[in-house]
Design an enzyme around this catalytic site. Structure first.
Site, PDB file in Angstrom:
ATOM      1  N   TYR A  10       0.860  -1.190   0.000  1.00  0.00           N
ATOM      2  CA  TYR A  10       0.000   0.000   0.000  1.00  0.00           C
ATOM      3  C   TYR A  10       0.892   1.235   0.000  1.00  0.00           C
ATOM      4  CZ  TYR A  10      -3.938   3.060   1.152  1.00  0.00           C
ATOM      5  OH  TYR A  10      -4.897   4.036   1.120  1.00  0.00           O
ATOM      6  N   ARG A  16      -6.597   2.971   3.553  1.00  0.00           N
ATOM      7  CA  ARG A  16      -7.304   1.745   3.170  1.00  0.00           C
ATOM      8  C   ARG A  16      -6.560   0.445   3.470  1.00  0.00           C
ATOM      9  NH1 ARG A  16     -11.879   3.193   0.166  1.00  0.00           N
ATOM     10  NH2 ARG A  16     -11.710   5.061  -1.137  1.00  0.00           N
ATOM     11  N   TRP A 112      -5.671  15.814   3.476  1.00  0.00           N
ATOM     12  CA  TRP A 112      -4.433  15.045   3.420  1.00  0.00           C
ATOM     13  C   TRP A 112      -3.432  15.610   2.429  1.00  0.00           C
ATOM     14  CZ3 TRP A 112      -7.481   9.800   2.941  1.00  0.00           C
ATOM     15  CH2 TRP A 112      -7.962   9.432   4.209  1.00  0.00           C
TER      16      TRP A 112
END
Lengths: 209, 213
Positions: A10, A16, A112
């Site tokens: 990731y 997630r 973010w």
């Protein structure tokens, strides 16, 4: 039987993938925690089944889609509810959460730093209505479940981890945003004080997302 | 196969539409399990809304106990009736594909909102800019998965899964708005052909209420 090898790939963040990391850590299962930079992702993208991350590899066999990964690991290691009915409720709440998350994602992406936007306007016009639609439901679910520190049943499930991670992210960037939901906060606090989870949270690298 | 000794009562409540509830209806039919196909009209809904935990449909009741959310219902029934792959990893792939299909719904939704007149817009423009790219993006993937699975008319493993049924229904629905959209995906169409050739499903499709979606 020989333990399979687990590799999770990731971005360098929670978002997630964090629930998968937490399940593996809670179950004391060693795994390769691969983090890909935004710079390196484009060249890797076409090598993944769905052109997306997170990606779980179990003995080299790929599995995409975050919730499919969470549900698979949860089932393997005992975090998917104590009966088929409870598992269905864990799934249902996770999907309800995903509906809310889809609505609030544009706000989070701006917070973010991935997209440009008027943060205050987005919080007011997008995040607030999304929250006001979903969190009363979550508040009621926490209460109806007896304020026992879980959203479904009476043992830790992957939807507990999912919601707790999200609340943590919100608290990181929008403190006070969820102050109208004390039962949710209480439940999340109980979840994150699960000893091994507390340990993971304390020692993990701090990331923006 | 379900033991008839302690067969629960099943009631599936949804609007008079196929949507994602249709997968569950077909799981009941495929497994030969009786269920109440409870269709709620838009007029009845406001009064009933509070009865349902998440305030949304569909909802499955199993001996009176509710399960909301269309895919949670489908997964529950798929598990009960054996349409969830031969092992945990196959089940996970079926789930991954179903979630990808949900992303597809999300991507193509703006086209349908315009095409069905719910939102103002140019249908042809929406078709070109929204619908066709969404179909290409997701169905290139589904086509590859079906081929990589051996072109055996299933997406995962060698038996029917709830995802085979889901895609079969998607193709039907979208084809009614955009005929020929799936001509480029023959392996996907082969899965649909296999699902719809099951006599009980064929019969259901012929007699089920005809709805736009």
């Amino acid at each position: 039987s020989i333990m399979p090898s687990y590799k999770l790939t990731y971005f360098d963040g929670r978002a997630r993938a964090e629930v998968a990391r937490q399940i593996l850590y809670l179950a004391d299962i060693p795994f390769e925690d691969v983090r890909i930079s935004l710079h390196d992702w484009p060249s890797l993208k076409s090598t993944t089944p769905f052109g997306q991350m997170p990606l779980l590899e179990v003995d080299g066999q790929s599995l995409p889609q975050s919730f499919a990964i969470f549900r698979y690991l949860a089932k393997q290691f005992g975090f998917s509810g104590d009966s088929p009915f409870e598992s269905a409720w864990v799934d249902a709440l996770a999907d309800q959460h995903a509906d809310y998350f889809r609505e609030i994602l544009p706000v989070l992406l701006t917070i973010w730093g991935f997209t440009q936007g008027d943060r205050m306007a987005l919080v007011k016009e997008v995040a607030t209505p999304a929250r006001d639609k979903y969190f009363p439901l979550l508040e009621k679910i926490a209460k109806d479940n007896g304020l026992n520190g879980h959203f479904v049943g009476d043992s830790l499930t992957w939807v507990d981890l999912l919601i707790a991670e999200h609340v943590g992210s919100i608290n990181q960037h929008l403190p006070g945003f969820l102050s109208a939901y004390p039962s949710v906060i209480k439940t999340v606090n109980k979840i994150t004080s699960t000893p091994r989870l507390k340990e993971w949270i304390e020692k993990r690298k701090e990331t923006t997302f | 196969p379900v033991s008839t000794l302690a067969m629960p009562s099943y009631k599936l409540s949804e609007f008079d539409t196929r949507g994602l509830a249709e997968v569950s209806r077909q799981l009941f039919i495929l497994s030969g399990t009786p269920y109440e196909d409870n269709r709620i009209s838009k007029d009845q809904w406001p009064a009933l809304k509070e009865k349902y935990g998440f305030g949304e449909l569909p909802v499955l009741e199993v001996d009176g106990k509710q399960i909301p959310q269309s895919l949670a219902i489908a997964r529950y029934l798929a598990k009960e009736f054996g349409f969830y792959g031969a092992n945990a990893f196959e089940a996970a792939w079926i789930d991954a594909l179903a979630d990808q299909a949900k992303d597809f719904i999300s991507d193509i939704h703006p086209y349908f909102a315009i095409a069905m007149g719910m939102v103002a817009g140019d249908t042809d423009k929406a078709k070109a800019e929204i619908a066709l790219p969404a179909i290409k993006k997701h169905f290139d993937l589904f086509e590859k998965v079906a081929k990589d699975n051996g072109s055996n008319s299933h997406f995962v493993g060698s038996n029917f899964s709830y995802f085979d049924i889901l895609i079969s229904e998607f193709v039907f629905s979208i084809d009614s708005f955009l005929p020929g959209s799936f001509d480029a995906f023959p392996t996907v169409l082969a899965v649909r052909a296999k699902v719809t050739s099951i006599p009980a499903i064929k019969e259901w499709i012929e007699k089920r209420p005809k709805t736009v979606t």
